[in-house]
Design a protein around this motif. Structure first.
Motif, PDB file in Angstrom:
ATOM      1  N   LEU A 164      14.513  11.846 -13.071  1.00 45.05           N
ATOM      2  CA  LEU A 164      13.952  10.498 -13.130  1.00 45.05           C
ATOM      3  C   LEU A 164      12.698  10.533 -13.981  1.00 45.05           C
ATOM      4  CD1 LEU A 164      14.040   8.983  -9.526  1.00 45.05           C
ATOM      5  CD2 LEU A 164      15.581   8.558 -11.409  1.00 45.05           C
ATOM      6  N   LYS A 165      12.438   9.415 -14.627  1.00 49.55           N
ATOM      7  CA  LYS A 165      11.191   9.283 -15.369  1.00 49.55           C
ATOM      8  C   LYS A 165      10.432   8.087 -14.813  1.00 49.55           C
ATOM      9  CE  LYS A 165      13.843   7.074 -19.032  1.00 49.55           C
ATOM     10  NZ  LYS A 165      15.206   7.404 -18.729  1.00 49.55           N
ATOM     11  N   GLN A 166       9.140   8.022 -15.083  1.00 44.59           N
ATOM     12  CA  GLN A 166       8.348   6.881 -14.644  1.00 44.59           C
ATOM     13  C   GLN A 166       8.856   5.634 -15.358  1.00 44.59           C
ATOM     14  OE1 GLN A 166       6.064   6.821 -12.251  1.00 44.59           O
ATOM     15  NE2 GLN A 166       6.230   9.015 -11.910  1.00 44.59           N
ATOM     16  N   GLY A 167       8.942   4.539 -14.640  1.00 44.10           N
ATOM     17  CA  GLY A 167       9.370   3.287 -15.244  1.00 44.10           C
ATOM     18  C   GLY A 167      10.873   3.093 -15.170  1.00 44.10           C
ATOM     19  N   TYR A 168      11.430   2.603 -16.248  1.00 43.06           N
ATOM     20  CA  TYR A 168      12.841   2.203 -16.309  1.00 43.06           C
ATOM     21  C   TYR A 168      13.771   3.414 -16.293  1.00 43.06           C
ATOM     22  CZ  TYR A 168      17.085  -0.016 -18.088  1.00 43.06           C
ATOM     23  OH  TYR A 168      18.362  -0.462 -18.258  1.00 43.06           O
ATOM     24  N   ASN A 169      14.773   3.365 -15.412  1.00 44.92           N
ATOM     25  CA  ASN A 169      15.767   4.430 -15.314  1.00 44.92           C
ATOM     26  C   ASN A 169      17.173   3.849 -15.365  1.00 44.92           C
ATOM     27  OD1 ASN A 169      14.517   7.194 -14.816  1.00 44.92           O
ATOM     28  ND2 ASN A 169      13.333   5.880 -13.455  1.00 44.92           N
ATOM     29  N   GLY A 170      17.359   2.803 -16.161  1.00 47.45           N
ATOM     30  CA  GLY A 170      18.643   2.121 -16.253  1.00 47.45           C
ATOM     31  C   GLY A 170      19.732   2.928 -16.917  1.00 47.45           C
ATOM     32  N   ASP A 171      19.368   4.071 -17.488  1.00 48.06           N
ATOM     33  CA  ASP A 171      20.368   4.914 -18.127  1.00 48.06           C
ATOM     34  C   ASP A 171      21.031   5.877 -17.146  1.00 48.06           C
ATOM     35  OD1 ASP A 171      17.909   6.186 -17.860  1.00 48.06           O
ATOM     36  OD2 ASP A 171      18.246   7.501 -19.573  1.00 48.06           O
ATOM     37  N   LEU A 172      20.653   5.821 -15.872  1.00 42.98           N
ATOM     38  CA  LEU A 172      21.291   6.677 -14.867  1.00 42.98           C
ATOM     39  C   LEU A 172      22.696   6.180 -14.586  1.00 42.98           C
ATOM     40  CD1 LEU A 172      18.558   7.143 -12.123  1.00 42.98           C
ATOM     41  CD2 LEU A 172      19.197   8.751 -13.913  1.00 42.98           C
TER      42      LEU A 172
ATOM     43  N   GLU B 296       0.820  -1.213   0.000  1.00 44.31           N
ATOM     44  CA  GLU B 296       0.000   0.000   0.000  1.00 44.31           C
ATOM     45  C   GLU B 296       0.853   1.261   0.000  1.00 44.31           C
ATOM     46  OE1 GLU B 296      -0.258  -2.424   2.375  1.00 44.31           O
ATOM     47  OE2 GLU B 296      -2.050  -3.443   1.645  1.00 44.31           O
ATOM     48  N   ALA B 297       2.112   1.149   0.352  1.00 46.98           N
ATOM     49  CA  ALA B 297       3.006   2.307   0.432  1.00 46.98           C
ATOM     50  C   ALA B 297       3.784   2.539  -0.854  1.00 46.98           C
ATOM     51  CB  ALA B 297       3.973   2.132   1.594  1.00 46.98           C
ATOM     52  N   LYS B 298       3.580   1.701  -1.852  1.00 46.37           N
ATOM     53  CA  LYS B 298       4.389   1.776  -3.070  1.00 46.37           C
ATOM     54  C   LYS B 298       4.317   3.148  -3.749  1.00 46.37           C
ATOM     55  CE  LYS B 298       5.693  -0.746  -7.115  1.00 46.37           C
ATOM     56  NZ  LYS B 298       5.909  -2.091  -7.560  1.00 46.37           N
ATOM     57  N   GLU B 299       3.121   3.694  -3.890  1.00 43.96           N
ATOM     58  CA  GLU B 299       2.969   4.993  -4.556  1.00 43.96           C
ATOM     59  C   GLU B 299       3.643   6.103  -3.749  1.00 43.96           C
ATOM     60  OE1 GLU B 299       2.515   7.654  -7.326  1.00 43.96           O
ATOM     61  OE2 GLU B 299       2.032   5.536  -7.595  1.00 43.96           O
ATOM     62  N   ALA B 300       3.513   6.061  -2.425  1.00 35.47           N
ATOM     63  CA  ALA B 300       4.165   7.068  -1.584  1.00 35.47           C
ATOM     64  C   ALA B 300       5.677   6.974  -1.705  1.00 35.47           C
ATOM     65  CB  ALA B 300       3.727   6.908  -0.134  1.00 35.47           C
ATOM     66  N   LEU B 301       6.209   5.757  -1.784  1.00 35.48           N
ATOM     67  CA  LEU B 301       7.653   5.580  -1.939  1.00 35.48           C
ATOM     68  C   LEU B 301       8.128   6.104  -3.292  1.00 35.48           C
ATOM     69  CD1 LEU B 301       8.124   2.039  -0.392  1.00 35.48           C
ATOM     70  CD2 LEU B 301       9.011   4.194   0.504  1.00 35.48           C
ATOM     71  N   ASN B 302       7.350   5.863  -4.339  1.00 33.50           N
ATOM     72  CA  ASN B 302       7.708   6.401  -5.654  1.00 33.50           C
ATOM     73  C   ASN B 302       7.718   7.920  -5.646  1.00 33.50           C
ATOM     74  OD1 ASN B 302       8.220   4.013  -7.020  1.00 33.50           O
ATOM     75  ND2 ASN B 302       6.074   3.732  -7.565  1.00 33.50           N
ATOM     76  N   GLN B 303       6.742   8.526  -4.990  1.00 34.00           N
ATOM     77  CA  GLN B 303       6.688   9.987  -4.888  1.00 34.00           C
ATOM     78  C   GLN B 303       7.888  10.509  -4.097  1.00 34.00           C
ATOM     79  OE1 GLN B 303       4.670  12.085  -6.440  1.00 34.00           O
ATOM     80  NE2 GLN B 303       5.694  13.824  -5.520  1.00 34.00           N
ATOM     81  N   PHE B 304       8.227   9.820  -3.011  1.00 34.93           N
ATOM     82  CA  PHE B 304       9.378  10.191  -2.190  1.00 34.93           C
ATOM     83  C   PHE B 304      10.660  10.132  -3.014  1.00 34.93           C
ATOM     84  CE2 PHE B 304      12.443   8.719   1.246  1.00 34.93           C
ATOM     85  CZ  PHE B 304      12.641   9.988   1.762  1.00 34.93           C
ATOM     86  N   LYS B 305      10.796   9.079  -3.829  1.00 35.85           N
ATOM     87  CA  LYS B 305      11.973   8.927  -4.682  1.00 35.85           C
ATOM     88  C   LYS B 305      12.051  10.071  -5.697  1.00 35.85           C
ATOM     89  CE  LYS B 305      11.861   5.522  -7.561  1.00 35.85           C
ATOM     90  NZ  LYS B 305      11.934   4.197  -8.185  1.00 35.85           N
ATOM     91  N   MET B 306      10.920  10.430  -6.290  1.00 29.76           N
ATOM     92  CA  MET B 306      10.900  11.522  -7.269  1.00 29.76           C
ATOM     93  C   MET B 306      11.280  12.848  -6.612  1.00 29.76           C
ATOM     94  SD  MET B 306      10.326  10.376 -10.188  1.00 29.76           S
ATOM     95  CE  MET B 306       9.392   9.412 -11.320  1.00 29.76           C
ATOM     96  N   GLU B 307      10.782  13.098  -5.404  1.00 31.60           N
ATOM     97  CA  GLU B 307      11.119  14.326  -4.682  1.00 31.60           C
ATOM     98  C   GLU B 307      12.613  14.374  -4.369  1.00 31.60           C
ATOM     99  OE1 GLU B 307       8.638  14.509  -1.217  1.00 31.60           O
ATOM    100  OE2 GLU B 307       6.812  14.613  -2.418  1.00 31.60           O
ATOM    101  N   ALA B 308      13.161  13.261  -3.908  1.00 30.00           N
ATOM    102  CA  ALA B 308      14.588  13.206  -3.587  1.00 30.00           C
ATOM    103  C   ALA B 308      15.420  13.437  -4.839  1.00 30.00           C
ATOM    104  CB  ALA B 308      14.942  11.868  -2.942  1.00 30.00           C
ATOM    105  N   ALA B 309      15.025  12.841  -5.952  1.00 30.95           N
ATOM    106  CA  ALA B 309      15.749  13.017  -7.209  1.00 30.95           C
ATOM    107  C   ALA B 309      15.714  14.472  -7.646  1.00 30.95           C
ATOM    108  CB  ALA B 309      15.147  12.129  -8.292  1.00 30.95           C
TER     109      ALA B 309
END
Length: 66
Positions: free
Chosen positions: A30-38, A10-23
């Motif tokens: 960061l983009k949604q989905g695959y970010n293997g080019d980082l 249930e926390a997955k969306e909040a964690l994704n938002q947290f990751k985007m904010e940190a980035a």
């Protein structure tokens, strides 16, 4: 052994938002989905910023509970 499973689904969306904010805070695009080019440096700076914010929040919660 490391696992990349979300312990609380249930926390997955909040964690994704947290990751985007940190980035955003460290200037990594960061983009949604695959970010293997980082680069390793970019990915590490995002993870490091996330840990830094989690530690700050925990320290503040301890301070406020005293």
């Amino acid at each position: 052994m490391a696992s990349n499973k979300t312990l609380v689904p249930e926390a997955k969306e909040a964690l994704n938002q947290f990751k985007m904010e940190a980035a955003n805070e460290v200037g990594v695009n960061l983009k949604q989905g695959y970010n293997g080019d980082l680069t390793s440096r970019e990915a590490g700076s995002v993870g490091g910023q996330m840990v830094k914010k989690m530690v700050e929040n925990y320290e503040n919660s301890i301070k406020n509970n005293k």
